[in-house]
Structure formats: structure tokens, C-alpha cells
Design an enzyme around this catalytic site. Structure first.
Site, PDB file in Angstrom:
ATOM      1  N   THR A  34       2.096  -1.450 -13.495  1.00  0.00           N
ATOM      2  CA  THR A  34       2.202  -0.841 -12.172  1.00  0.00           C
ATOM      3  C   THR A  34       3.550  -0.169 -11.953  1.00  0.00           C
ATOM      4  O   THR A  34       3.675   0.669 -11.077  1.00  0.00           O
ATOM      5  CB  THR A  34       2.052  -1.923 -11.088  1.00  0.00           C
TER       6      THR A  34
ATOM      7  N   ASN B 233       9.468   3.433  -5.168  1.00  0.00           N
ATOM      8  CA  ASN B 233       9.683   4.429  -6.226  1.00  0.00           C
ATOM      9  C   ASN B 233       8.579   5.468  -6.064  1.00  0.00           C
ATOM     10  O   ASN B 233       7.397   5.162  -6.227  1.00  0.00           O
ATOM     11  CB  ASN B 233       9.615   3.741  -7.600  1.00  0.00           C
TER      12      ASN B 233
ATOM     13  N   LYS C 130       7.583   7.897  -7.761  1.00  0.00           N
ATOM     14  CA  LYS C 130       6.770   8.235  -8.929  1.00  0.00           C
ATOM     15  C   LYS C 130       5.738   7.145  -9.225  1.00  0.00           C
ATOM     16  O   LYS C 130       4.546   7.434  -9.384  1.00  0.00           O
ATOM     17  CB  LYS C 130       7.697   8.404 -10.132  1.00  0.00           C
TER      18      LYS C 130
ATOM     19  N   ALA D 266       4.544  -5.700  -4.995  1.00  0.00           N
ATOM     20  CA  ALA D 266       5.769  -4.975  -4.654  1.00  0.00           C
ATOM     21  C   ALA D 266       6.414  -5.564  -3.405  1.00  0.00           C
ATOM     22  O   ALA D 266       7.632  -5.738  -3.343  1.00  0.00           O
ATOM     23  CB  ALA D 266       5.465  -3.495  -4.446  1.00  0.00           C
TER      24      ALA D 266
ATOM     25  N   LYS E 287       4.152  -2.174   2.333  1.00  0.00           N
ATOM     26  CA  LYS E 287       2.762  -2.609   2.565  1.00  0.00           C
ATOM     27  C   LYS E 287       1.915  -2.567   1.285  1.00  0.00           C
ATOM     28  O   LYS E 287       0.920  -3.257   1.191  1.00  0.00           O
ATOM     29  CB  LYS E 287       2.117  -1.739   3.644  1.00  0.00           C
ATOM     30  N   GLY E 288       2.293  -1.749   0.334  1.00  0.00           N
ATOM     31  CA  GLY E 288       1.564  -1.773  -0.931  1.00  0.00           C
ATOM     32  C   GLY E 288       0.701  -0.547  -1.165  1.00  0.00           C
ATOM     33  O   GLY E 288       0.139   0.030  -0.240  1.00  0.00           O
ATOM     34  N   VAL E 289       0.627  -0.179  -2.442  1.00  0.00           N
ATOM     35  CA  VAL E 289      -0.104   1.029  -2.826  1.00  0.00           C
ATOM     36  C   VAL E 289      -1.094   0.781  -3.964  1.00  0.00           C
ATOM     37  O   VAL E 289      -1.774   1.693  -4.402  1.00  0.00           O
ATOM     38  CB  VAL E 289       0.873   2.133  -3.293  1.00  0.00           C
ATOM     39  N   GLY E 290      -1.165  -0.446  -4.442  1.00  0.00           N
ATOM     40  CA  GLY E 290      -1.899  -0.709  -5.678  1.00  0.00           C
ATOM     41  C   GLY E 290      -3.377  -0.402  -5.620  1.00  0.00           C
ATOM     42  O   GLY E 290      -3.973  -0.022  -6.630  1.00  0.00           O
ATOM     43  N   GLU E 291      -3.999  -0.573  -4.474  1.00  0.00           N
ATOM     44  CA  GLU E 291      -5.446  -0.450  -4.437  1.00  0.00           C
ATOM     45  C   GLU E 291      -5.968   0.551  -3.418  1.00  0.00           C
ATOM     46  O   GLU E 291      -7.054   1.101  -3.577  1.00  0.00           O
ATOM     47  CB  GLU E 291      -6.052  -1.843  -4.195  1.00  0.00           C
TER      48      GLU E 291
END
Ligand code: FAD
Ligand code: SF4
Lengths: 743, 331
Positions: free
Chosen positions: A474, A637, A639, A516, A706-710
Site C-alpha cells: 500500500t 503521500n 502518490k 494509515a 480517514k483512509g483511501v485503501g478501499e
């Protein structure tokens, strides 16, 4: 002040990965290493009548053949708890090779250990199993009659039924309704790296090199399964070649690797084959959902009834929470959500990227599009009319919500208002073009316990920050380097983050897009604690130019502490430490996440748009553009965050058009290979446009992540299905939507 | 992986003698099929005789305009050879739409003709399969058969022939040249691929040890206006759900010359002679094309999951013919 956070820094682990220098768990070279290969059940239900190991045991290089008759029994199977809680996190409450009963095809029946992988594979083929097969249920269709309503799902964490108001009465009164049944195929995660564990015993101490989302989850689970003290186990996770949820929970292979290593008194590597990945590490279950929306003529939702039917294992009441986010998306006074389960001959399903959010929101967002059509309203306008100012189930305020801005910006990028809303009107040669949109949201869930990191600075002014988390592709190691550098006030190149080792300060498994947020919290607290400690030391030190200063007036940049308003007055960390004859200084940072009682609800929101081209004559759908605008709070980040969102969106495209595991009539997954379980290739990847909306969130965690993974995946399938409708005038109520549907 | 032994040969005679002498041996060319078969235990233990050093990798233009492709010519080399691109675009396209660039750099034309079916039961060494173990039964008929054939099937086997290149070669009336201890032989490609009938284990007429030395593509001026249309779920790196190799000449609005073969839907690379018959001499219209497609698929037999392929094949034929007509098949 912040200089590193947010920058599109290249991955710190990139060079090791692309040069091959980085070692994955199946690549750990150890003297005397032996290889274990699993023998799995051909049948979905029944008993092992005979397990003939005669030839296998005599095959070249074979050290042991282990199975239910000779495998030493260990401890107990821990309950199924999400690994985000930080404790044991068994993927299912079943451990194989304990007796001769077969619950599902692909169940692990035996393990052959040999000198080389080829020898172990060959000998595994020589194990002959005779079965006493009994009738099985493996699909929704076969089990429909036996469905039951579980009290709880998802490892007991969510109620099987949720209601507010009176949905039935409201539906009766609704001026407009939309009702459909939807089918979603099962999915498998298919990361490029198949799961693998290398196990080494030194006396009663065990080291596991394991590809996992949570080294501590592996540690605690194996400790219970083998009845070994957690203090005697170390889990090392150097690199992980993707997970998408199949390494979020701990399955039986790490414990089996340890048992095999104990049996042959050698280090043992157990690597799953691609085919075994389809029946060893969980899956997203096949599911049928029935959704009814009721609304008034202005498009205000008055009722939502959302039911789901899906197969689970014999051991656990698991359903991915498909009703969850779909129930929180829109303001609606009356709601009824019910899960129905079928006990089936499959393993326990598990987290699969956007577990529930993707399938549930596909259903909700295609229904909203149909409702808009029925009401002759712009689909975006319909969503705005139902905008949830507060969390609809509890009435709590949102910790932050930038969705309105996401809609506005997304519509701008997609030139939404310029499209002709009538379906089937735009042609490009043999292709019909269409635009569709959908809302996205993904919950922010705090981990179950304190998260820790340690920061240590050396007398030369370089620092190492340690935390046990794994980077499974990730980019978290990179983002944490940025967080550590800013917290310490050091340039990036003076900071190294050490991670992927359960001997380092404890973090829970990075699952549910929470990694994160929670790891950055610990790293930030550790880094700033160390900074503050050194400032305190300086202001107390008579020899320091900062002596006597108010610590709150001291700022740090480039490794130098100085007065905020008189930058000329100050000294470097190195000067302070060297003068004090200190080789290093260190601080532990602990983040105690807000408990479940927090009176705010948190989600990352987004608006997604898709343009598709459909060749209705040949049944082809190719996505031309995906646009996503999200409000993920602080971006650590640009990117790696962008890559996560893009990866999620491409996953969503794949969910919409390609991915589906097919259950054969023999009760086995029929397309258990990357040749037949289709994932997109580069040529399928459209133009992907991503933007993020700045939102400040002071509730979720110290840095407001808050997060971007999904979340990138959540709305994609619906946006595509809605675009297909716009292109062709045809609705599709299933995933994936394939050639036979489009012909 | 199965234990294997390996040796390398440098001349054709030794290659043939070595393989012919040992019934458990086999040629190894690019290995992109062979090694897979051994890894998944779909073929028995073998002694591999590596033929990559044999001097049969040429691409030669014959005086009569025919092109001779060596048995070891690589898929990519053939696909990109200017003579193939110019004169037989359908063959170039069929090759380029197959597999991946890496595989095409390894894979040989001879090996391509002999690649094994993708039926998942055939490739699952423990499943029942007539092709792998004659007489045991066919798991696909009652199983998962979305990718299986609708033309040329038998109650014994319904596996689709996977090759794309062979579809173009069948349309082009290529000849397969092979050699054994008895000398040089040639067989028309349409006779090379066998229908499963009640011997699905027999896919071609070669005997053990016969070596494919070349594939000869006769001159066909009409092939300059040709194409290969491949329909599949994803854009690349997948076998065809339906494909058509087609060459077309239209003179004064009438089809004067046509070659048509289908892939992805049949148990062998399928020359669409019935469609060609309808087309020849008929007006080049969508109506004719549709009639031709219907004639070709009239005898198609659907399985439980692949009925859509019949309609898809029809539409693929029509699209191929329409595209070529529009492109200037008209003279
Ligand atoms: C992932 C994947 C995707 C693929 N996709 C496609 C696709 O889309 N379309 C397509 O058409 N193909 C596709 N293929 C198949 C590929 O084209 C074949 O595997 C390849 O052409 C075989 O050639 P080879 O030289 O590697 O043969 P080998 O694997 O070396 O040999 C294949 C067989 O032919 C025999 N043999 C080889 N050469 C000779 C000879 N000269 N004389 C006699 N016998 C010989 C061998 O003994 C063996 O039995 C794909 C393959 C893979 C692995
Ligand atoms: S279709 Fe042919 S290859 Fe497939 S299982 Fe049946 S007999 Fe075997």
C-alpha cells in the site's frame, strides 16, 4: 510547518522490490530449509475413508507426510475476531487435519514435507485419498430452502437484522418504489504473491516469516493454535505482494508450517499454490440481495428494505456487511436490513477489498439510478435530495463529510450536465457510449486497542522509527517515513522506518483501510514525544542556547531546534546529544483510539463517474474513463494515496465486468487459476482521473487520516452499470456483467 | 512438477531418432504448453528432447508466392514478418491477439499447432476426462462449460480448440509439413485437426516422433484484405469466446472471393464452408452475411452454459464481413 507529509514521495521499498533484492516470505533462504506441500480434498462433503501415503513416504526426498492420524495436536482454535482488534484472528473457527471429516472442497487433508519443492509437489500427487462423499450445498440456489436468519453476523459484531421506523408501512404508502433482486458472483482476492510462511524453531522459540497484513495477528493466532507462549514467537513480514483481504485474517498455513518444522526438526516453508489460494484464505461469498426503495414524487427516500442471502461455512455465521454503508448513505426515516445465511460446504468467507461496501453499494446505487429514471430526475440531483447531514442510523454527526464537494467537482470533471440524459443516444462507430455515476463511502473503524511506535534518534541526528505494521504493497512504509520525519523535524533522508516485525512496538493488523490512520497516529505520537523530550532537555541544559526558553516557543526543522521568533537561537539534536555524551535518545508513542462510544460517525466519502463504450452486437463493454473525487481527510503521500484510489477503482471495474468465481456442480471452484479467473490486464485500464477534497477531521485520529485503501472501489461497479444503462437502455442486476448479458 | 529428463539435439535426424526410439519422450520447443502440462500432471512423465537448436525457424517466400514458416519460427517473428503483415494480415493479427508478448517470443508455430485444450477438467489431472484418459467420461458436459465448443462436439468431448493462429491458417488452406524416419510428408491443415468423435485423445494424424518442420501458406491475393476478429471478456491475454479469420473480395457489390474460419467455438479450427458457400457470388450485404452466419451455425449444439456462443459466433461472422466490406474489399 509540515514539509514531508503529503508529498508524492517514491516508495522507500520500491528499489528492493523492483530489483528483486527484497525477500518475500517464500523466498527466505535458510540453511536446511525443507518444503511443505498441501494435499487438499477433492470433494466438498464427507469423510476421508483412506489416506494412502505409502508411495508418497517412499518418494525421493520426502521427510514426512503429516495428516490427521499423525499430526501432533496443539492448542485450541481461537474465536473469529477481526484482526483489527489486535488479538488472535483466525479466519475461521476450524483447524484442519484433526479428524477425517470433510467440510469443503480444498480443505487441507495432508502435508508432504520434502527436501525440495519439486519433490514435495510430486510426492503430494502420490498421496491417494479415498472418500466417502455425502451430499453437499455450495451455492445460493442449492441452499435457498435452508436459509436462516442469524442473530449476528461478521464474527458476532453486527446484528443480523437492523430496523428504524417502519419500512413495511412506509413502502405501502410510498408514491414510487423500485424493487429488484441482484446477484453477485463470489470473488477471490488473487494478489500476485500467493500466501506463504517459512517457519523456524530454535528450541521452544518460533520465528515465522509470514506474508500477512498483521504480524501480530499471526503471532497471537499461532500462539493459541499451537499453545505456545506469545513471548516465544516472532513474526517477520519483510515484503508482501498484495493481499486485498486474504492476508487480513490468519488461516491455518502459518500454524501448519510451524507444525511441519517441528516434525522434521528443520526450517520449513509452506507456500500455497495459486489453485490452493481459492480454498485456503477465504473469499467474498456469492450473494443475492433484494432491495426495495420507496420515495415520494420529489425523490425523497421514505423507506429502504434491503435483504441479503448468502452461503457461509458450517463453522461461522459470516456475511460481508453488504447492508452497512448502503444503510448509512442517505437520509431515510424507515429502514429494514436483514441478513439470511445458508450453511454450506465452503470455507468461511472473509474480508475481500470493500467487504460488503462494494456489493451493497452496487445494489443501492443502481437502484438509485433506476429511481432517478422513474422520477425523471438527474441521478446526481436525486442523491443531493437525500444527502445525509447526520449518520442516519444513530443521528450522530459525521466527523467530517466533504461529499457535496465531491459531487460538485466530479460532475464538473465528467461534464455531467452536458450529457444527454436519454439512454442509447450517443454512438461512436460500433460503440454506444454512456455515462453513469454513483456515490461512495467507506467507514473509518478504529482499531481495538492501543497502537504503538518507538522513535530513536542517534547522536549524529539520524533516527529510526519502529512499529510492527506490515506494508503489503500500500505504501505505508513510505507514508510513515514522512510522518516520522515531520514529527521529529528531520529531513526524510535522515529517517528510517523499521516495520514488519512483531518484536517491534505493537500495532493491530492494517485492515479496513484503517492502517494509515492508526499507524500514523502511533508514529506521530512517538516522533513528537521524542522531539518534545529533546526540546525539554535543551531548555533545561545550561549549555544550550535554548536554555530557559519556553518549550512551546521552540520549533524544529532540519534537525535543529530553534526559537520560533528568533530562528538564529538554537542548536541541532546532534549537538545536544553529543554534548551530553548520549549515544541516542528514544521515546515510545501510544495512541489510544477513540472507543466505539464516540458520538460521531466517520466515513471517507466519494463521488464516482464512469464512461463506457458498449458494442451491443458483440456483447463487449470497455470502460473509457473513470473519475473519482474523494474526501479522505489528510493525505499522507499524494502518490501512494492516488495509487490506492486508482487501484480500488480498477478493482471496481473488474468487479463490474470480469471477476467471478464459478462454483462447479461438483462443489469445487471451477476457475481456480489466473487463466480463468479474469482480472483486468493493462489494456483494459481506462483513463483514471482522481482528485481529493481537503477535509479536516479532528475526530478520527491525530493526523485526521480517514483512509483511501478501499473507498475507490465502492461506487465503481454501480457507476459502470449505470453507464451501461445510459449507453444501451438496459439495466443489469448482476455482477459481473459479461458478454452473455450484453448480447 | 513431474520428474523429467532433458537433452538437446542439433540436427533433425537425431531429433527424430531420439524421440521415435522412446515412447515416453517428447519434443520441447518453446515449452509454453509442454512445461505447463508437466507441472499440472496432465501429461505423463517424459524425457524432453529440446529442439530449439534445429535449423527449422525460417520464414521464406517461395517462388510461387507461398510463404513457408519453419516449425520453430516464433509466433512473434511470424506475426511481425513484413511478408506476413502485407500478404496475410489475418495471420499476423491472429498471432498478435494470442497469448502475451513474452509467450509469443518463446512459442513456436509447430508447438502452437499442437497446443492442448484449455478445458479445466482436462487440465485437472484428477478429473474425469476422455481426452486425457480415454473411456473415463467427460466432466465438462455436466460441468462448467462456458468456454466450450458449440460446433464439432461429440458426446465424448466438447473442448474448444484454443489456437488463434490455426484458425487463420485453416482459412488460408495451409499445409503442415512433417518429417519422420520415413521421410518428408505434408498434410492439408483442415485434415490435420481431427474432430473428437469417439477418440478425443487423438487430435491430429501425427505419430510419435513425427516432427513438424514447416507450415506452408499458399499465395492468396484475396488475403491482403483479411482480418482476424477475436471476441473475449477482456481486452487482451485471453482465449477467444468467438473469433473469425476472414478474407474477402467484393466485385461490383458481389462476393467474388471469401475465406472464413472460426475459432473459440469449435473443437477444431473451423473452416466455415457452409457460410462461404452462401457468400460466394451473393450480394455483399448484411442480409447475405447474416444468412451465411446462420447457415454455418445451423448445426451448433449448445451446452448448459454456452448457448450465447452460437449467437456470438453469428454476429462475429457478420461483423468481420461488414468490416472487410467497408474497408475496401470492393474491387
Ligand atoms: C498463458 C497462456 C496464454 C495463451 N494464450 C494463447 C492465445 O490467446 N492464443 C493462442 O493461439 N495460443 C495461446 N497460448 C498457447 C501458446 O500459443 C502455445 O502454448 C504455444 O504456441 C506452444 O508453442 P511452444 O513452442 O511453446 O510449444 P511446446 O510447449 O514446446 O510444445 C507443445 C507441444 O508440441 C510438441 N511440439 C513442439 N514443437 C514440435 C514440432 N516442431 N514437431 C512436433 N511436435 C512439436 C511438443 O512435444 C508438445 O507436445 C497461450 C499459452 C499460455 C501459456
Ligand atoms: S471436454 Fe474434452 S477435454 Fe474437457 S473433460 Fe470433456 S473430454 Fe476432457
Amino acid at each position: 510547518m509540515s514539509t514531508a507529509i503529503g508529498r508524492p514521495l517514491d516508495r522507500v521499498d520500491g528499489p528492493a522490490k523492483v530489483t528483486g533484492a527484497g525477500r518475500y516470505s517464500a523466498e527466505i533462504a535458510l540453511p536446511g530449509l525443507a518444503h511443505a506441500v498441501l494435499v487438499t480434498s477433492r470433494v466438498p462433503s464427507g469423510r476421508v475413508e483412506l489416506l494412502d501415503t505409502y508411495d508418497a513416504e517412499r518418494a525421493e526426498g520426502v521427510l514426512a507426510v503429516l495428516h490427521h492420524l499423525n499430526l501432533p495436536k496443539g492448542g485450541s482454535v481461537p474465536p473469529l475476531l477481526p484482526s483489527l482488534f489486535g488479538g488472535p484472528a483466525s479466519g475461521q473457527t476450524f483447524f484442519p487435519m484433526q479428524d477425517e471429516v470433510i467440510h469443503y472442497a480444498g480443505q487441507h487433508l495432508a502435508m508432504v514435507v520434502a527436501e525440495t519443492l519439486d519433490q514435495a509437489e510430486h510426492a503430494a500427487r502420490l498421496v491417494r485419498v479415498t472418500y466417502q462423499e455425502t451430499a453437499s450445498i455450495t451455492t445460493v440456489e442449492q441452499g435457498r430452502d435452508r436459509a436462516y436468519e442469524p442473530e449476528k453476523i461478521f464474527a458476532g459484531f453486527m446484528p443480523g437484522r437492523t430496523t428504524r421506523g417502519d419500512a413495511a408501512a412506509a413502502l405501502d404508502r410510498a408514491q414510487v418504489t423500485v424493487e429488484n433482486t441482484y446477484h453477485c458472483a463470489a470473488n477471490h482476492h488473487n494478489p500476485i504473491e500467493c500466501s506463504a510462511t517459512t517457519a523456524v524453531w530454535e528450541g521452544d522459540r518460533l520465528t515465522l516469516y509470514d506474508g500477512t497484513q498483521g504480524p501480530n495477528a499471526t503471532l497471537h493466532t499461532v500462539a493459541e493454535l499451537l499453545n505456545v507462549m506469545p513471548s516465544h514467537i516472532r513474526v517477520v513480514t519483510n515484503h508482501v505482494g498484495g493481499s486485498f483481504g486474504c492476508k487480513a485474517m490468519i488461516w491455518d498455513h502459518p500454524a501448519l508450517a510451524a507444525l511441519a518444522a517441528r516434525a522434521v526438526h528443520r526450517p520449513v516453508r509452506l507456500a500455497l499454490s495459486r489453485e490452493q489460494m481459492f480454498s485456503s484464505v477465504g473469499h467474498r461469498e456469492e450473494q443475492e440481495q433484494r432491495l426495495t426503495l420507496g420515495a415520494d414524487r420529489d425523490g425523497r427516500l421514505t423507506a429502504i428494505r434491503h435483504h441479503k442471502l448468502s452461503p457461509t461455512s458450517h463453522f461461522d455465521d459470516w456475511a460481508e456487511p453488504s447492508l452497512g454503508v448502503a444503510s448509512q448513505m442517505y437520509a431515510c426515516p424507515n429502514y429494514e436490513g436483514v441478513y439470511h445465511l445458508i450453511k454450506a460446504n465452503t470455507m468461511t468467507p472473509t474480508f475481500t477489498r470493500c467487504p460488503g461496501e462494494a456489493s451493497g453499494m452496487f445494489v443501492m446505487e443502481t437502484a438509485m439510478d433506476e429511481l432517478a429514471e422513474k422520477l425523471d430526475l438527474d441521478p446526481l440531483e436525486l442523491r443531493l435530495r437525500n444527502y445525509a447531514e447526520n449518520e442516519p442510523t444513530t443521528g450522530h454527526p459525521w466527523s467530517s463529510k466533504g461529499l457535496r464537494d465531491c459531487y460538485r467537482r466530479g460532475a464538473e470533471l465528467a461534464r455531467w450536465s452536458e450529457r444527454d440524459p436519454r439512454p442509447g443516444t450517443v454512438r461512436d462507430g460500433n460503440w454506444l457510449l454512456g455515462w453513469g455515476m454513483a456515490s461512495s463511502a467507506y467507514p473509518v473503524t478504529p482499531p481495538g486497542g492501543p497502537q504503538r511506535a518507538r522513535a530513536r534518534i542517534f547522536a549524529d541526528g539520524s533516527a529510526v522509527v519502529q512499529s510492527s505494521f506490515a506494508d503489503f504493497g500500500t505504501g505505508s512504509a513510505t507514508a510513515m517515513t514522512q510522518v516520522a520525519a515531520d514529527g521529529l523535524g528531520l529531513p526524510l533522508e535522515r529517517v528510517r522506518v523499521q516495520y514488519g516485525d512483531s518484536d517491534l512496538p505493537n500495532t493491530a493488523a492494517a485492515v479496513g483501510s484503517a492502517g494509515a490512520g492508526m499507524v500514523s497516529a502511533a508514529v506521530h505520537i512517538a516522533a513528537t514525544a521524542l522531539r518534545d523530550q529533546l526540546i525539554a532537555q535543551a531548555v533545561a541544559d545550561e549549555r544550550s542556547p535554548l536554555h530557559g526558553a519556553d518549550p512551546r516557543q521552540v520549533v524544529v526543522g532540519d534537525g535543529r531546534m530553534a526559537l520560533r521568533d528568533r530562528p538564529g537561537t538554537g542548536e541541532t539534536y546532534a549537538e545536544l546529544l553529543q554534548r551530553s555524551f548520549m549515544a541516542d535518545a528514544e521515546a515510545l508513542g501510544t495512541w489510544n483510539p477513540p472507543g466505539m462510544e464516540t458520538r460521531a460517525a466517520s466515513m471517507t466519502f466519494g463521488a464516482q463517474f464512469a464512461q463506457v463504450a458498449v458494442d451491443p452486437e458483440l456483447g463487449l463493454c470497455r470502460v473509457r474513463q473513470l473519475i473519482g473525487v474523494f474526501d479522505p481527510g489528510r493525505v499522507l503521500n499524494r502518490k501512494t494515496a492516488h495509487s490506492q484510489l486508482m487501484g480500488g477503482m480498477l478493482w471496481g471495474m473488474s468487479h463490474a465486468l470480469l471477476e467471478g468465481t464459478i462454483m462447479g456442480p461438483d462443489g469445487r471452484w471451477a476457475n481456480a487459476s489466473l487463466g480463468e479467473y479474469l482480472v483486468p490486464v493493462n489494456a483494459d485500464a481506462p483513463d483514471v482521473l482522481i482528485e481529493t477534497i481537503e477535509t479536516t477531521d479532528t475526530v478520527v485520529n491525530p493526523l485526521g487520516v480517514k483512509g483511501v485503501g478501499e473507498v475507490g472501489m465502492v461506487g465503481t461497479a454501480a457507476a459502470i452499470a449505470n453507464a451501461i444503462w445510459h449507453a444501451t437502455g438496459r439495466r443489469h442486476h448482476k455482477l459481473p456483467i459479461t458478454v452473455e448479458d450484453l448480447l | 512438477m513431474r520428474p523429467v529428463s532433458y537433452s538437446r539435439v542439433t540436427d533433425v535426424a537425431t531429433a527424430i531418432a531420439t524421440v521415435a526410439a522412446d515412447p515416453t519422450s517428447a519434443y520441447l520447443a518453446g515449452g509454453t504448453t509442454k512445461v505447463d502440462m508437466l507441472r499440472i500432471y496432465a501429461e505423463p512423465s517424459q524425457r524432453l528432447v529440446d529442439i530449439n537448436d534445429l535449423p527449422i525457424d525460417h520464414i521464406e517466400v517461395q517462388p510461387d508466392g507461398a510463404v513457408r514458416l519453419g516449425g520453430l519460427a516464433r509466433m512473434n517473428d511470424v506475426a511481425l514478418a513484413p511478408v506476413v503483415v502485407d500478404r496475410f494480415p489475418m495471420l499476423s493479427e491472429a498471432l498478435l491477439l494470442g497469448a502475451s508478448a513474452q509467450l509469443r517470443n518463446m512459442a513456436s508455430m509447430g508447438g502452437n499447432m499442437l497446443q492442448r485444450v484449455r478445458c479445466s477438467y482436462f487440465r485437472d489431472a484428477e478429473a474425469i476426462c476422455n481426452k486425457r484418459e480415454p473411456g473415463t467420461g467427460c466432466s465438462a458436459i455436466a460441468g462448467v462449460n462456458r468456454g466450450h465448443a458449440v460446433l464439432g462436439t461429440s458426446p465424448h468431448c466438447i473442448a474448444t480448440h484454443p489456437s488463434d493462429a490455426a484458425v487463420a491458417l485453416v482459412a488460408l488452406d495451409a499445409m503442415i509439413h512433417y518429417q519422420n524416419s520415413g521421410g518428408h510428408h505434408a498434410v492439408a491443415i483442415d485434415d490435420f485437426f481431427l474432430l473428437p468423435g469417439d477418440t478425443p485423445e487423438r487430435e491430429h494424424p501425427l505419430n510419435h516422433g513425427d516432427l513438424i518442420t514447416a507450415i506452408e501458406v499458399p499465395a492468396l491475393p484475396a488475403a491482403r484484405n483479411s482480418l482476424y476478429l477475436k471476441v473475449r471478456d477482456r481486452e487482451s491475454y485471453e482465449f477467444a469466446l468467438a473469433s473469425a479469420a476472414c478474407a474477402l473480395t467484393v466485385t461490383d457489390g458481389t462476393v467474388s472471393e471469401v475465406r472464413l474460419a472460426l475459432g473459440g467455438v469449435a473443437t477444431k479450427p473451423w473452416r466455415a464452408r457452409k457460410a462461404e458457400h452462401v457468400l460466394r457470388g451473393a450480394p455483399a450485404t448484411r442480409e447475405t452475411f447474416t444468412r451465411a452466419a446462420e447457415a454455418e451455425l445451423a448445426d451448433a449444439v449448445p451446452q448448459t452454459m454456452n448457448a450465447f456462443k452460437i449467437e456470438l459466433a453469428r454476429r462475429t461472422i457478420v461483423r468481420a464481413l461488414e468490416t472487410l466490406t467497408a474497408r475496401g474489399g470492393a474491387v
